[in-house]
Design a protein around this motif. Structure first.
Motif, PDB file in Angstrom:
ATOM      1  N   PHE A  44     -39.600  -1.538  27.548  1.00 22.90           N
ATOM      2  CA  PHE A  44     -41.037  -1.297  27.457  1.00 22.90           C
ATOM      3  C   PHE A  44     -41.438  -0.850  26.060  1.00 22.90           C
ATOM      4  CE2 PHE A  44     -44.521   1.720  27.294  1.00 22.90           C
ATOM      5  CZ  PHE A  44     -45.556   0.943  27.775  1.00 22.90           C
ATOM      6  N   ALA A  45     -40.783   0.184  25.544  1.00 22.51           N
ATOM      7  CA  ALA A  45     -41.182   0.763  24.253  1.00 22.51           C
ATOM      8  C   ALA A  45     -41.089  -0.270  23.139  1.00 22.51           C
ATOM      9  CB  ALA A  45     -40.327   1.982  23.932  1.00 22.51           C
ATOM     10  N   ALA A  46     -40.003  -1.037  23.106  1.00 23.47           N
ATOM     11  CA  ALA A  46     -39.832  -2.038  22.054  1.00 23.47           C
ATOM     12  C   ALA A  46     -40.902  -3.124  22.153  1.00 23.47           C
ATOM     13  CB  ALA A  46     -38.442  -2.658  22.148  1.00 23.47           C
ATOM     14  N   LYS A  66     -45.713   2.843  34.034  1.00 25.71           N
ATOM     15  CA  LYS A  66     -46.771   3.826  33.780  1.00 25.71           C
ATOM     16  C   LYS A  66     -46.225   5.169  33.297  1.00 25.71           C
ATOM     17  CE  LYS A  66     -50.080   1.573  36.800  1.00 25.71           C
ATOM     18  NZ  LYS A  66     -51.085   1.693  37.875  1.00 25.71           N
ATOM     19  N   LEU A  67     -45.030   5.525  33.737  1.00 24.81           N
ATOM     20  CA  LEU A  67     -44.420   6.756  33.238  1.00 24.81           C
ATOM     21  C   LEU A  67     -43.842   6.538  31.847  1.00 24.81           C
ATOM     22  CD1 LEU A  67     -42.675   8.068  36.484  1.00 24.81           C
ATOM     23  CD2 LEU A  67     -45.008   8.434  35.681  1.00 24.81           C
ATOM     24  N   ASP A  68     -43.271   5.338  31.601  1.00 24.94           N
ATOM     25  CA  ASP A  68     -42.776   5.002  30.260  1.00 24.94           C
ATOM     26  C   ASP A  68     -43.913   5.041  29.244  1.00 24.94           C
ATOM     27  OD1 ASP A  68     -39.824   3.778  30.748  1.00 24.94           O
ATOM     28  OD2 ASP A  68     -41.158   3.158  32.361  1.00 24.94           O
ATOM     29  N   ALA A  69     -45.075   4.556  29.654  1.00 26.77           N
ATOM     30  CA  ALA A  69     -46.223   4.518  28.741  1.00 26.77           C
ATOM     31  C   ALA A  69     -46.680   5.921  28.364  1.00 26.77           C
ATOM     32  CB  ALA A  69     -47.373   3.741  29.381  1.00 26.77           C
ATOM     33  N   ALA A  85     -49.043  10.068  33.855  1.00 24.44           N
ATOM     34  CA  ALA A  85     -48.829   8.618  33.889  1.00 24.44           C
ATOM     35  C   ALA A  85     -49.961   7.944  33.129  1.00 24.44           C
ATOM     36  CB  ALA A  85     -48.794   8.111  35.335  1.00 24.44           C
ATOM     37  N   VAL A  86     -49.659   6.792  32.543  1.00 22.75           N
ATOM     38  CA  VAL A  86     -50.612   6.082  31.686  1.00 22.75           C
ATOM     39  C   VAL A  86     -50.729   4.633  32.134  1.00 22.75           C
ATOM     40  CG1 VAL A  86     -50.833   5.074  29.359  1.00 22.75           C
ATOM     41  CG2 VAL A  86     -50.433   7.532  29.632  1.00 22.75           C
TER      42      VAL A  86
END
Length: 275
Positions: A44-46, A66-69, A85-86
């Motif tokens: 996700f981040a990459a 959503k938690l990673d964001a 969460a995002v």
């Protein structure tokens, strides 16, 4: 100059977000392009970073990220911080990325304004304790229900999530087996992603009050199993999450473009297309 936006998730090919935002852009005369952006579970981040470094202006975030964001964003809005969460990422000057959460606002607008559903003094139940549930608990508690129960396959996760929101209202967490012992609820919200795989959480009978509404956060065919179960259990009304999707998208659009589109014609268009 056309600004770029996208929805990032896994899976994401089914998402109607590009159609919704294209309709919003046409309605408000905005020069923007909105695409689907698939990401591998561990990337996700990459994937998000590459999108913003290439000039992207904003992302909607769907399951399971959503938690990673929330971890990815440089700063969080008040409601994203409260949710943890995002679902919306916004590019600001100097490359700073803000995380927001429009899910709760979208759900409440669909329940209260589109459907005229009362929440004050009602018994509410949310199935699932992931990012989708986490984003709506605070706004639901702000609507002053009599109680809100979070039920999850892993009880500890539901209990921990309830503890996070304990100061905001009457909320508790339980495992799915505990559902057989609760008082029938007026609103059942399915915040699991089981429907995307054609599955259904393990639910006991006699869960719904006589006037209950069963609401699935997923939409289209993925919601069929849950809605069919709810009808068999005597739900007064059942619905999928298409209205929530459109309303949270409008809130994201407002954050990105500073304009609030009219959601009613877009929702009618999507419902007609689904039929």
């Amino acid at each position: 100059m056309t600004d770029r936006y996208a929805v990032i998730g896994n899976p994401v090919a089914h998402s109607l977000s590009p159609d919704i935002h294209a309709a919003f852009a046409a309605q408000t005369s905005q020069a923007m392009q909105y695409d689907r952006l698939p990401a591998e579970p561990d990337a996700f981040a990459a994937t998000a970073r590459a999108f913003f470094e290439a000039g992207g202006r904003g992302l909607n975030v769907t399951v399971p990220f959503k938690l990673d964001a929330a971890d990815f964003a440089d700063r969080l809005s008040d409601r994203a911080h409260a949710a943890g969460a995002v679902n919306t990422l916004i590019a600001h000057e100097a490359g700073r990325i803000e995380g927001d959460n429009t899910d709760g606002a979208g759900l409440l607008r669909d329940l209260q304004q589109n459907r005229g559903l009362p929440l004050v003094g009602r018994r509410l139940l949310i199935l699932g304790a992931g990012g989708a549930a986490q984003g709506v608990i605070g706004p639901l508690l702000a609507a002053e229900p009599a109680s809100l129960i979070i039920a999850n396959r892993t009880p500890d996760k539901a209990v921990a999530m309830a503890a996070r929101f304990a100061t905001q209202g009457p909320v508790r967490g339980i495992g799915f087996p505990g559902l057989a012992r609760i008082e029938p609820v007026h609103l059942l919200v399915n915040a699991t992603s089981a429907g995307l795989a054609g599955a259904l959480p393990e639910l006991p009978p006699n869960l719904l009050a006589a006037d209950a509404t069963a609401y699935d956060m997923v939409y289209g065919a993925a919601s069929d199993a849950f809605q069919d179960w709810a009808r068999r259990q005597g739900a007064a009304a059942t619905c999928d999450g298409l209205g929530m999707l459109v309303e949270q998208a409008a809130e994201s659009f407002h954050r990105w473009r500073g304009l609030r589109p009219d959601t009613a014609p877009v929702l009618r268009q999507l419902r007609a297309g689904a039929g």
